[in-house]
Design a protein around this motif. Structure first.
Motif, PDB file in Angstrom:
ATOM      1  N   LEU A   1       0.662  -1.170   0.099  1.00 37.90           N
ATOM      2  CA  LEU A   1      -0.054  -0.063  -0.097  1.00 37.90           C
ATOM      3  C   LEU A   1       0.779   1.341  -0.142  1.00 37.90           C
ATOM      4  N   PRO A   2       0.607   2.054  -0.830  1.00 37.85           N
ATOM      5  CA  PRO A   2       1.238   3.472  -0.820  1.00 37.85           C
ATOM      6  C   PRO A   2       0.760   4.193   0.151  1.00 37.85           C
ATOM      7  N   MET A   3       1.359   5.473   0.548  1.00 35.32           N
ATOM      8  CA  MET A   3       1.057   6.076   1.820  1.00 35.32           C
ATOM      9  C   MET A   3      -0.326   7.023   1.355  1.00 35.32           C
ATOM     10  N   PRO A   4      -0.686   7.399   0.020  1.00 39.05           N
ATOM     11  CA  PRO A   4      -1.918   8.009   0.014  1.00 39.05           C
ATOM     12  C   PRO A   4      -3.160   6.912   0.072  1.00 39.05           C
TER      13      PRO A   4
ATOM     14  N   ILE B   1      -2.690   4.685   2.560  1.00 38.42           N
ATOM     15  CA  ILE B   1      -2.815   4.397   4.040  1.00 38.42           C
ATOM     16  C   ILE B   1      -3.558   5.580   4.489  1.00 38.42           C
ATOM     17  N   THR B   2      -3.230   6.837   4.187  1.00 37.29           N
ATOM     18  CA  THR B   2      -3.926   7.918   4.667  1.00 37.29           C
ATOM     19  C   THR B   2      -5.194   8.087   4.166  1.00 37.29           C
TER      20      THR B   2
ATOM     21  N   ALA C   1      -6.322   8.144  -1.301  1.00 41.10           N
ATOM     22  CA  ALA C   1      -6.522   7.305  -2.585  1.00 41.10           C
ATOM     23  C   ALA C   1      -6.891   6.109  -2.373  1.00 41.10           C
ATOM     24  N   GLN C   2      -7.634   5.153  -3.373  1.00 35.05           N
ATOM     25  CA  GLN C   2      -7.803   3.647  -3.045  1.00 35.05           C
ATOM     26  C   GLN C   2      -6.817   2.949  -3.845  1.00 35.05           C
ATOM     27  N   TYR C   3      -6.641   1.686  -3.064  1.00 35.43           N
ATOM     28  CA  TYR C   3      -5.869   0.743  -3.998  1.00 35.43           C
ATOM     29  C   TYR C   3      -6.656   0.023  -4.933  1.00 35.43           C
ATOM     30  N   PRO C   4      -6.472   0.181  -6.289  1.00 35.08           N
ATOM     31  CA  PRO C   4      -7.398  -0.589  -7.086  1.00 35.08           C
ATOM     32  C   PRO C   4      -7.637  -1.802  -6.950  1.00 35.08           C
TER      33      PRO C   4
ATOM     34  N   PRO D   1      -3.042   5.528  -7.901  1.00 29.21           N
ATOM     35  CA  PRO D   1      -2.446   6.111  -6.760  1.00 29.21           C
ATOM     36  C   PRO D   1      -0.924   6.391  -6.934  1.00 29.21           C
TER      37      PRO D   1
ATOM     38  N   ARG E   1       3.155   6.607  -5.772  1.00 26.04           N
ATOM     39  CA  ARG E   1       3.773   6.036  -4.504  1.00 26.04           C
ATOM     40  C   ARG E   1       4.945   6.946  -4.193  1.00 26.04           C
TER      41      ARG E   1
ATOM     42  N   LEU F   1       1.442   0.809   8.736  1.00 23.21           N
ATOM     43  CA  LEU F   1      -0.051   0.719   9.161  1.00 23.21           C
ATOM     44  C   LEU F   1      -1.068   0.959   8.164  1.00 23.21           C
TER      45      LEU F   1
END
Ligand SMILES: Cc1ncc(C[n+]2csc(CCOP(=O)(O)OP(=O)(O)O)c2C)c(N)n1
Lengths: 190, 580
Positions: free
Chosen positions: A102-105, A107-108, A111-114, B332, B334, B544
């Motif tokens: 999971l990239p940071m956007p 996690i926060t 954005a959504q992980y497709p 998104p 990275r 997290l």
């Protein structure tokens, strides 16, 4: 082979893409080819997207791969495969480890992980290989060997004999990890 | 002859070995760092990390004056720091060959600007050689050492990210030992007071003209005649792009970017129908061509900003249709992030929580600028944090420093932050400076520095004592905390901000990537206690996540067990021991 062979390796900083490209380069050199690699690192150590471009042929000038011209795209992560897909040529081959990081956007929550990456990849490359390289690496003895498992899979698509792969692995990995990596390669090559 | 696949940086290090170089001094900086890392592997070459680029160049100058071949390596912005000795040693010249590597970063893959250091060479009167691949990086660097001795001038080797970090085949040679060139006192050459400098400036101009005459006929520049309809002048990485994109075009390949060869420019321009100058960043060759009255096209086609790619050349000049990258809108991004377990994270969480103005600096911690931490207001150049915070206070009043901090890593503090702190003490502001001491130059890939206790060759070295150093400068309040201990760090931060005078807070813990043994405890989220408040996500930790059930979760393969999330969870939902 005619023309320049373009192999794009993508992943997330820290996944070992650079070592993979070094091994592949050794194999291609042993095969009598000229090789150029371009890698962008620096910030990439910190979990950003990374891209290593490897080109081999009788004569290679530019080390960078043009969009829509990669013969093979080897991705260590699902989202990164999607990101790099425009580099693959029509009819090019796609090998993807089905790991999702999971990239940071994401996690926060901005954005959504497709959820449909596999479908999107397969819609463009119907015979894409989406593989569980992580399990094979664990089977070989360490999750860190994912890169060499993937090389094993890649090796099936390239005209180099198995021996030169094994030699290149011996040359490039730390002496302590040779056995594990040879096992990882064998599992990947299947 | 053995050949080996090498990056441009490895090839420069190899050239040092083969050319009999005695000394390499450098400060790390992407994309130059691996030059020194690799030079340090040769027993015959003394290699060191200097605290900054100015010191590195001065060390190399000393080695040259005493008669040895020496090299200083840095990224482009490092040459700004080293500009002072550079501009003056150009007057003095050398004894042993002196080479400075400037690794520029068009496109700013990992830099704060993309200045074109060919122009620094020109401004300083220092010749600039520009290799286009690793084989040339080796060859040109070796050539630079002998030309340096022959023309009595320091030389710059200019790399860019693409030449420094691309690999290609290199033929290896043997090392040729270079005994010291005997040192003779020569104050007229090396004591640059006005009476000596005036004639040396004129002398520099003479040395430059004799080198210019040499450049015209030397093999470092060459014309490749092919179809004469299109001619391209280019250098460095772009040369290979032109060969790829315009296989039929004639090329004037420039290897000496300063001084440029006027006769060759004219000959080439006269021989082709349409002339293009393709260069990344500044229109240096283009301006030169125009100054000779040559008609050409350059920057009206190619941007002054960023890299030029081969397919851009193929489409803009070759007329090839360009494959457009489909917009990656729903993918998104990275961005790079602070690693799980990074000792910097907790501090920036606190700075954000207290809504402080953060005068920041350059290092891994600059990543605290990104969401969710979003805890940095300024980043200018290495060491700027302290001066900027001082200036804010002096202009806006003493209260400013009650809610402002200067933050920088220990390598950056030693590089150029110390003088800023001295200024804070001397000119009496009450700035709080936070030194993030992970005892390593982490951003550039973990190089040792004067705080590490190790040198560039990996041998034991003395480690600086920051507490004593800051007190000696005159700071009365110096506190040290463990940044994993948020409570203690928060208390120390408040104490420093309230202190009526300059204060220094040192947050000390080794870089998480260098901690070998993993702690035995595992962090897990207790789903019954987790309310889904997302406070822990404010840490910006890559380990997290948040699941569909509306609960936080910890990715076990990523977690470095720092425990910060457990510390800030108000519901006691993150459990340090449960999963043991
Ligand atoms: C003048 C200059 N030299 C070198 C660099 C490259 N650089 C960026 S950050 C950094 C060092 C950071 O080390 P430190 O301050 O200890 O922070 P850390 O990354 O370890 O957290 C370096 C060398 C630069 N940006 N500018």
């Amino acid at each position: 082979m005619t023309g320049v062979n373009n192999i794009l390796i993508v992943g997330v900083g820290g996944q070992g893409t650079i070592l993979a490209s070094r091994i592949l380069a050794e194999v291609a050199i042993a095969g009598g080819y000229q090789v150029k690699i371009s890698e962008i690192h620096g910030m990439s150590q910190r979990g950003g997207s990374v891209m290593t471009q490897l080109r081999f042929a009788d004569e290679v000038f530019s080390p960078v791969i043009e969009p829509s011209t990669a013969d093979i795209l080897l991705s260590f992560e699902m989202l990164e495969a999607l990101r790099a897909l425009p580099y693959l040529k029509e009819g090019g081959e796609l090998i993807v480890s089905k790991q999702e990081l999971l990239p940071m956007p994401v996690i926060t929550g901005t954005a959504q992980y497709p959820a449909d990456i596999a479908e999107r990849l397969l819609s463009v490359v119907p015979d894409a290989q989406i593989v569980d390289a992580l399990s094979l690496a664990k089977k070989a003895g360490t999750v860190k060997a994912v890169n060499v498992v993937l090389l094993g899979m890649l090796s099936r698509h390239l005209p180099f004999d198995e021996n030169s792969w094994l030699q290149a692995i011996r040359k490039c990995v730390k002496p302590k990890t040779v056995e594990i990596n040879l096992k990882a390669f064998a599992l990947g090559r299947g | 002859m053995t050949t080996q696949l090498m990056t441009g940086n490895e090839a420069v290090a190899r050239a040092c070995y083969e050319a009999g170089v005695k000394l390499v001094s450098a400060y790390p900086g992407t994309p130059s760092t691996e030059i020194t890392e690799n030079a340090a592997k040769y027993d015959e070459v003394y290699a060191e990390w200097a605290p900054n680029e100015k010191v590195a160049l001065e060390v190399a100058i000393g080695a040259s004056i005493i008669g040895a071949r020496s090299l200083a390596a840095m990224k482009h912005v490092g040459l700004n720091v080293a500009a002072d000795p550079l501009f003056t040693i150009a007057y003095g010249g050398v004894n042993g060959g002196l080479v400075i590597v400037s690794a520029d970063d068009p496109g700013m893959h990992s830099s704060q600007n993309e200045q074109d250091n060919r122009l620094i060479g020109r401004a300083a009167g220092v010749p600039v050689l520009e290799p286009s691949d690793s084989a040339e990086a080796l060859e040109f660097t070796k050539t630079a050492f002998s030309l340096s001795e022959r023309f009595d001038m320091p030389f710059i080797i200019r790399l860019t990210t693409r030449t420094a970090h691309s690999s290609s085949l290199v033929s290896l040679g043997e090392r040729k030992e270079k005994p010291l060139i005997p040192y003779k006192k020569n104050e007229k050459k090396f004591v640059m007071m006005p009476a000596h400098a005036r004639p040396r400036h004129l002398d520099l101009e003479e040395r430059l003209s004799s080198f210019m005459a040499y450049v015209e006929g030397c093999g470092l520049n060459r014309i490749e005649w092919r179809d004469k309809k299109i001619g391209v002048i280019c250098s460095g990485a772009v040369y290979n792009y032109v060969k790829e994109a315009l296989p039929c075009a004639s090329i004037l390949k420039i290897g000496v970017s300063y001084p440029l060869p006027a006769r060759m420019f004219k000959e080439f321009a006269a021989g082709v129908k349409k002339l293009y100058v393709i260069e990344e960043l500044e229109p240096m060759m283009e301006d030169f061509a125009r100054s000779l009255g040559i008609k050409c096209q350059g920057k009206e086609l190619f941007s002054i900003a960023g890299e030029i790619m081969p397919w851009e050349i193929a489409s803009k000049i070759g007329g090839k249709e360009q494959e457009m990258l489909p917009a990656a809108a729903e993918i998104p991004a990275r961005p790079p992030v602070m690693c799980a377990g990074c000792p910097h994270r907790g501090l920036f969480y606190l700075l954000g929580k207290h809504k402080l103005v953060v005068s920041g600096d350059i290092g891994c911690y600059t990543l605290a600028c990104s969401p969710p931490l979003s805890a940095m207001d300024t980043t200018i150049c290495m060491g700027a944090s302290i001066g900027v915070a001082h200036g804010m206070e002096k202009a806006a009043g003493e209260d400013t420093s009650r809610h402002t901090v200067a933050v920088l890593g220990e390598s950056t503090f030693l590089h150029s932050g110390m003088t800023g702190l001295l200024n804070v003490v001397y000119n009496q502001s009450r700035v709080t400076t936070i030194i993030l001491d992970n005892s390593i130059t982490a951003m550039t890939g973990h190089q040792h520095n004067p705080a590490s206790g190790k040198n560039a060759k990996g041998q034991t070295a003395p480690a600086v004592d920051f507490e004593q150093l800051c007190r000696a400068i005159g700071v009365k309040k110096v506190l040290v905390t463990d940044p994993y201990d948020l409570q203690a760090t928060e208390a120390a931060l408040t104490e420093c901000l309230e202190f009526d005078g300059p204060a220094v807070l040192i947050t000390r813990r080794p870089c998480a990537l260098l901690v070998k043994e993993l702690p035995s405890a595992a962090l897990t989220v207790d789903n019954k206690k987790c309310t889904g408040c997302k406070t822990c996500l404010k840490l910006g930790c890559p380990a997290l996540g948040f699941n569909e059930e509306g609960k936080a979760f910890i990715e076990q393969t990523q977690c470095a067990f720092c425990g910060l999330c457990a510390e800030i969870c108000r519901f006691d939902a993150i459990n340090k021991e449960a999963a043991q």
